[in-house]
Scaffold this motif. Sequence first.
Motif, PDB file in Angstrom:
ATOM      1  N   ARG A   1     -21.686  21.952 -17.572  1.00  0.00           N
ATOM      2  CA  ARG A   1     -21.729  21.110 -18.779  1.00  0.00           C
ATOM      3  C   ARG A   1     -22.490  19.777 -18.389  1.00  0.00           C
ATOM      4  O   ARG A   1     -22.669  19.254 -17.470  1.00  0.00           O
ATOM      5  N   GLN A   2     -22.977  19.265 -19.608  1.00  0.00           N
ATOM      6  CA  GLN A   2     -23.937  18.175 -19.369  1.00  0.00           C
ATOM      7  C   GLN A   2     -23.688  17.164 -20.573  1.00  0.00           C
ATOM      8  O   GLN A   2     -23.754  17.526 -21.681  1.00  0.00           O
ATOM      9  N   ALA A   3     -23.092  16.065 -20.318  1.00  0.00           N
ATOM     10  CA  ALA A   3     -22.727  14.899 -21.480  1.00  0.00           C
ATOM     11  C   ALA A   3     -24.037  14.202 -21.529  1.00  0.00           C
ATOM     12  O   ALA A   3     -24.879  13.889 -20.855  1.00  0.00           O
TER      13      ALA A   3
ATOM     14  N   GLU B   1     -13.661  13.090 -22.743  1.00  0.00           N
ATOM     15  CA  GLU B   1     -14.463  13.008 -21.548  1.00  0.00           C
ATOM     16  C   GLU B   1     -15.008  14.464 -21.441  1.00  0.00           C
ATOM     17  O   GLU B   1     -15.942  15.061 -20.403  1.00  0.00           O
ATOM     18  N   ASP B   2     -14.504  15.432 -21.908  1.00  0.00           N
ATOM     19  CA  ASP B   2     -14.613  16.804 -21.955  1.00  0.00           C
ATOM     20  C   ASP B   2     -16.013  17.128 -22.850  1.00  0.00           C
ATOM     21  O   ASP B   2     -16.535  18.357 -22.869  1.00  0.00           O
ATOM     22  N   THR B   3     -16.233  16.141 -23.561  1.00  0.00           N
ATOM     23  CA  THR B   3     -17.553  16.150 -24.505  1.00  0.00           C
ATOM     24  C   THR B   3     -18.560  16.476 -23.905  1.00  0.00           C
ATOM     25  O   THR B   3     -19.139  15.621 -22.993  1.00  0.00           O
ATOM     26  N   ALA B   4     -19.392  17.808 -24.242  1.00  0.00           N
ATOM     27  CA  ALA B   4     -20.598  18.103 -23.615  1.00  0.00           C
ATOM     28  C   ALA B   4     -21.320  19.223 -24.151  1.00  0.00           C
ATOM     29  O   ALA B   4     -20.566  19.996 -24.770  1.00  0.00           O
TER      30      ALA B   4
ATOM     31  N   LYS C   1     -26.037  11.757 -18.813  1.00  0.00           N
ATOM     32  CA  LYS C   1     -25.302  12.261 -17.607  1.00  0.00           C
ATOM     33  C   LYS C   1     -25.889  13.536 -17.054  1.00  0.00           C
ATOM     34  O   LYS C   1     -26.652  14.299 -17.661  1.00  0.00           O
TER      35      LYS C   1
ATOM     36  N   GLN D   1     -22.161  23.468 -27.844  1.00  0.00           N
ATOM     37  CA  GLN D   1     -21.619  22.103 -27.903  1.00  0.00           C
ATOM     38  C   GLN D   1     -20.213  22.247 -28.055  1.00  0.00           C
ATOM     39  O   GLN D   1     -19.616  22.863 -28.894  1.00  0.00           O
TER      40      GLN D   1
ATOM     41  N   THR E   1     -17.273  19.104 -28.518  1.00  0.00           N
ATOM     42  CA  THR E   1     -16.898  17.887 -28.943  1.00  0.00           C
ATOM     43  C   THR E   1     -15.551  17.466 -29.174  1.00  0.00           C
ATOM     44  O   THR E   1     -14.837  18.174 -29.984  1.00  0.00           O
TER      45      THR E   1
END
Length: 125
Positions: A38-40, A89-92, A43, A120, A122
């Motif tokens: 995953r990529q936020a 914080e799992d949003t990515a 980050k 995605q 969210t």
Amino acid sequence: QVQLVESGGGSVQTGGSLRLSCAASGFTYSAYYMAWFRQAPGKEREGVAIFNNREESVQYADSVKDRFTISKDYTKQTLYLQMNSLKPEDTAMYYCAATVPGGLGRFRLDDYAYWGQGTQVTVSS
């Protein structure tokens, strides 16, 4: 030609659940690893979970352990990521990845030769 196509992303509230799918095609070998990264925004891409296709063993990042479950349906050639107790914080963007035959499958981007386009996720508070 190996192809990976993710689906199942969406928007949920904190504590909710989602199941991501990764439809795989074109594999002519069985000894490989598949993984979710995953990529936020702003980050680096990070590993979430790994599935060893030959041994059927799994590995999780500490941040998702006990909340996420990686699994595979061999008949459908589909990799899943069940995500429970989701947090903001799992949003990515979540990506599915696979190694070449005999390759190592670790939480390293360069271990993986094949990538999907991403889906995605969210999570709102």
